[in-house]
Design an enzyme around this catalytic site. Sequence first.
Site, PDB file in Angstrom:
ATOM      1  N   ASP A   4       0.822  -1.216   0.000  1.00 28.17           N
ATOM      2  CA  ASP A   4       0.000   0.000   0.000  1.00 28.17           C
ATOM      3  C   ASP A   4       0.854   1.263   0.000  1.00 28.17           C
ATOM      4  OD1 ASP A   4      -2.266  -1.521  -0.006  1.00 28.17           O
ATOM      5  OD2 ASP A   4      -2.739  -1.246   2.111  1.00 28.17           O
TER       6      ASP A   4
ATOM      7  N   ARG B 145       0.431   4.637  17.568  1.00 28.09           N
ATOM      8  CA  ARG B 145       0.085   5.653  16.568  1.00 28.09           C
ATOM      9  C   ARG B 145       0.440   7.076  16.980  1.00 28.09           C
ATOM     10  NH1 ARG B 145       0.871   1.805  13.564  1.00 28.09           N
ATOM     11  NH2 ARG B 145      -0.853   0.812  12.436  1.00 28.09           N
TER      12      ARG B 145
ATOM     13  N   ASP C  62      -7.096   3.675  12.727  1.00 30.16           N
ATOM     14  CA  ASP C  62      -5.792   4.342  12.603  1.00 30.16           C
ATOM     15  C   ASP C  62      -5.888   5.709  11.942  1.00 30.16           C
ATOM     16  OD1 ASP C  62      -4.338   2.466  13.928  1.00 30.16           O
ATOM     17  OD2 ASP C  62      -3.721   1.364  12.149  1.00 30.16           O
TER      18      ASP C  62
ATOM     19  N   SER D  65      -3.826  -9.351   7.455  1.00 25.80           N
ATOM     20  CA  SER D  65      -3.424  -7.964   7.646  1.00 25.80           C
ATOM     21  C   SER D  65      -2.842  -7.858   9.046  1.00 25.80           C
ATOM     22  CB  SER D  65      -4.636  -7.042   7.505  1.00 25.80           C
ATOM     23  OG  SER D  65      -4.286  -5.716   7.823  1.00 25.80           O
TER      24      SER D  65
END
Length: 407
Positions: free
Chosen positions: A14, A94, A123, A178
Amino acid sequence: MREKVILAYSGGLDTTTIIPWLKENFDYDVVCCCVDCGQGNELDGLDERAKLSGASKLYIENIIDEFCDDYIMPCVKAGAVYEHKYLLGTSMARPVIAKKLVEIARKEGATAICHGATGKGNDQIRFELAIKALAPDLKIIAPWRMTDVWTLQSRDDELEYCKQHGIDLPFDANHSYSRDRNLWHISHEGLELEDPANEPNYDDLLVLGVTPEKAPDEGEYVTMTFEEGIPKTLNGKEMKVSEIITELNTLGGKHGIGIVDIVENRVVGMKSRGVYETPGGTILMAAHEQLEELVLDRETLKTKKDMGNLFAQIVYEGKWFTPLREAVQAFVDVTQKYVTGEVKFKLYKGNIIKAGETSPYSLYNESLASFTTGDLYDHHDASGFITLFGLPLKVRAMKMLENEKKK
């Protein structure tokens, strides 16, 4: 000069695809930033891949100790667990990643930050709330939400797009789990996990350890010491927090500790199913709680549990850089002043079994707790206490009887 954008870069398909996409659609000078929170060998070969894909520069920023000391430990001290099970592995990382992205943006004179989070996940919220709090002037680019420009819908589409731009990548179109990994945990979503009716295929899924069934048949004792809520030694050896977590990951993985299968409520309103491996984190949280129960009084412990749930909610929702998080953390830090001592436990087939704890600030009094009469407690005192403590119940019951007689 072209404007610069800082891309949160993992090296996966990605974010690699996003590099030429940013250049083609916005004519940006793309500066990649990979923030190392303990991803291990996932960082191998990133520099070559980023440059091959058209990035002008790649930063690889090691913030493992900052992550452990300033983000993980506040959550451990708070006992922050989301929906009873999730130890916030991705949620904690994050804000520190976003903080580093902003620092690089300032250093490079960039005007925008780009992330590859999807429009369905948490996220995007965590990254963007942190960026807004730290750098409200920076533009945020989220390709997966820009459906008028981002037209790629699958891994095959992304591979074809890269091929058209002369980028030959070591990826194939075979779908896999994932995953998100850092020093604290690894998460797994996708494949059979998308249907809650399916049992996880642990043989293919697990990365950090084994299932309890495959763990050794003999348990292993571990001792840890804490000072003001911070772990200081493991099995007698003094280490920094990141080293302790690393060693606990090995021990926990070996004994099948910290595997959680959860259907959780995302911030955006949907439920999602995932499996988390948090071997070291599960042990550290349990050891810290084991010591706390010895030194915290009843009312403080009760209130702290409520504040811990609130802290988990704050972190999960991406509200790290807020006055509320600072205030709750300040409360927690006060409670940790006397969380000092040693705990011992045994790891055995997915279980963490207590094996003793000591503290110079222990509130456990053997004279009070024993069945024999001690000097500090008179059994007769309990009568008056129960009378007052139960008075509301008695008054209500009397009134109910009185009303019954009137019928």
